[in-house]
Design a protein around this motif. Structure first.
Motif, PDB file in Angstrom:
ATOM      1  N   SER A  60      35.298  47.553  33.606  1.00 55.85           N
ATOM      2  CA  SER A  60      34.688  46.248  33.366  1.00 55.85           C
ATOM      3  C   SER A  60      35.456  45.149  34.104  1.00 55.85           C
ATOM      4  O   SER A  60      34.861  44.264  34.732  1.00 55.85           O
ATOM      5  N   LYS A 104      34.406  42.962  38.121  1.00 56.99           N
ATOM      6  CA  LYS A 104      34.076  41.530  38.105  1.00 56.99           C
ATOM      7  C   LYS A 104      34.117  40.960  39.525  1.00 56.99           C
ATOM      8  O   LYS A 104      34.982  41.334  40.328  1.00 56.99           O
ATOM      9  N   GLU A 105      33.209  40.062  39.789  1.00 56.29           N
ATOM     10  CA  GLU A 105      33.112  39.483  41.136  1.00 56.29           C
ATOM     11  C   GLU A 105      34.413  38.822  41.558  1.00 56.29           C
ATOM     12  O   GLU A 105      34.865  38.965  42.698  1.00 56.29           O
ATOM     13  N   SER A 106      35.065  38.104  40.628  1.00 56.04           N
ATOM     14  CA  SER A 106      36.305  37.389  40.954  1.00 56.04           C
ATOM     15  C   SER A 106      37.427  38.365  41.302  1.00 56.04           C
ATOM     16  O   SER A 106      38.233  38.106  42.212  1.00 56.04           O
TER      17      SER A 106
END
Length: 243
Positions: free
Chosen positions: A220, A224-226
């Motif tokens: 998860s 994440k994009e970041s």
């Protein structure tokens, strides 16, 4: 056992799988009571987890990769063998975890070589079992400060803070490793093994009990994009350094 995965002994999925198989074979060989882990590549012990395994892949791949990382640590940290890390080069992040998981750490006396859990510099967080392994070696305060800053310590500082047990001139590493291994093997195996199990069982049991949750948390987080952006930026920076 010598790590030989050019250029920097990155802990890829294939590397981790082969490492675990090799450890299992040694563990099952009753004639083998101890293992020295070092590098066949000059100036680097292991650069840590292979970032390409964590970039632009599927959730299934991230889960498979993280399970392999867990398996490596579970096998090494719980090994009945005497495990001796001979750190003959730099050892950041996952490379540091490999060393921390051993019973004893000898590092080359070279201030250019660094070691530490520097995950924070990459914008990622060391999981609880990385953190607890570190705390068990160096204590709460040193671990807390080091993890928050993502510190990499030159060899002399690594000795000062207890990350490694001793420094030895590079040309004498093998000689020292032989002497240290002889000292550990002079003890009755059962007494040493039971003591090691007592000291490490709580942390090992905690990961085993929360293994699926830990994999879920990792997949998860890393997807994440970041985080993907941070990892890609770090990879680009490494490419520029090489060129």
């Amino acid at each position: 056992m010598k790590f030989k995965s050019p250029p920097v002994n990155s802990l890829s999925l294939d590397f981790l799988t082969e490492f675990c198989i090799s450890l299992e074979k040694l563990e099952n060989d009753r004639a083998c009571r101890g293992v020295v882990i070092t590098s066949a590549i000059p100036k680097i012990f292991s650069s840590g987890l292979d970032i390409t395994e964590m970039c632009g892949k599927s959730m299934e791949h991230y889960a498979e990769f993280w399970r392999a990382v867990q398996e490596m640590w579970l096998r090494l940290y719980s090994s009945n063998m005497v495990t001796l890390a001979v750190i003959n080069g730099s050892s950041p992040a996952g490379g540091c975890l490999v060393a921390l998981s051993c019973d004893y750490r000898i590092m080359a006396e070279n201030p250019k070589y660094t070691i530490g859990l520097n995950e924070a510099q990459l914008g990622i967080v060391a999981p609880f079992w990385f953190k607890d392994t570190f705390v068990n070696v160096v204590g709460q305060r040193v671990a807390e400060r080091s993890l928050q800053l993502g510190s990499l310590y030159p060899a002399p500082e690594a000795l000062k803070f207890g990350i490694v047990d001793e420094l030895v001139p590079e040309e004498k590493l093998q000689e020292k490793a032989t002497a240290v291994m002889a000292q550990w093997l002079a003890l009755p195996d059962h007494a040493r093994q039971i003591t090691k199990s007592m000291m490490r069982k709580t942390l090992l049991d905690r990961l085993v009990a929360h293994r699926e949750e830990d994999i879920k948390n990792f997949t998860s987080f890393v997807s994440k994009e970041s985080i993907q952006k941070s990892l890609h930026m770090y990879m680009e920076m490494l490419k520029k350094k090489k060129s």
